[in-house]
Design a protein around this motif. Sequence first.
Motif, PDB file in Angstrom:
ATOM      1  N   ARG A  87      -0.414  -5.500   8.864  1.00 17.40           N
ATOM      2  CA  ARG A  87      -1.571  -4.823   8.286  1.00 17.40           C
ATOM      3  C   ARG A  87      -1.101  -3.734   7.330  1.00 17.40           C
ATOM      4  NH1 ARG A  87      -3.268   0.118  10.770  1.00 17.40           N
ATOM      5  NH2 ARG A  87      -1.808   0.765  12.366  1.00 17.40           N
ATOM      6  N   SER A  89      -1.863   0.317   6.150  1.00 19.46           N
ATOM      7  CA  SER A  89      -2.509   1.544   6.601  1.00 19.46           C
ATOM      8  C   SER A  89      -2.311   2.626   5.551  1.00 19.46           C
ATOM      9  CB  SER A  89      -1.961   1.992   7.956  1.00 19.46           C
ATOM     10  OG  SER A  89      -0.621   2.407   7.828  1.00 19.46           O
ATOM     11  N   LYS A  91      -1.389   6.305   4.278  1.00 18.51           N
ATOM     12  CA  LYS A  91      -0.520   7.401   4.686  1.00 18.51           C
ATOM     13  C   LYS A  91      -0.753   8.580   3.746  1.00 18.51           C
ATOM     14  CE  LYS A  91       3.447   5.792   2.025  1.00 18.51           C
ATOM     15  NZ  LYS A  91       4.845   5.525   2.015  1.00 18.51           N
TER      16      LYS A  91
END
Length: 103
Positions: A87, A89, A91
Amino acid sequence: MWLIQENNLKSLIMNKTELINAIAEKANLSKVQAKAALDATVNTISEQLAKGDKVALIGFGTFGVAEKTARKGINPRTKEVIEIPARKSVKFKAGAELNDVVK
């Protein structure tokens, strides 16, 4: 601001309405204009991240996308080995000026 108590620690959380009010006051804008500016900022950052780009706000920080590879995990309830899919994500790395303000 909301007062949240977690693990005997008290922290204040500013919600979106309070942020809009603060922006309006500091930038001498109406609340409608401040909301439009905040929404446009958040939408623009989101669009750039969706394309895989970074957004760097010098002195504040950099938003980016991290690729997380697929891996094996354990379901804590059943102890069964499960496959955790790959996946992306979001940051955020705080800039030096932001870190100095928080110290």
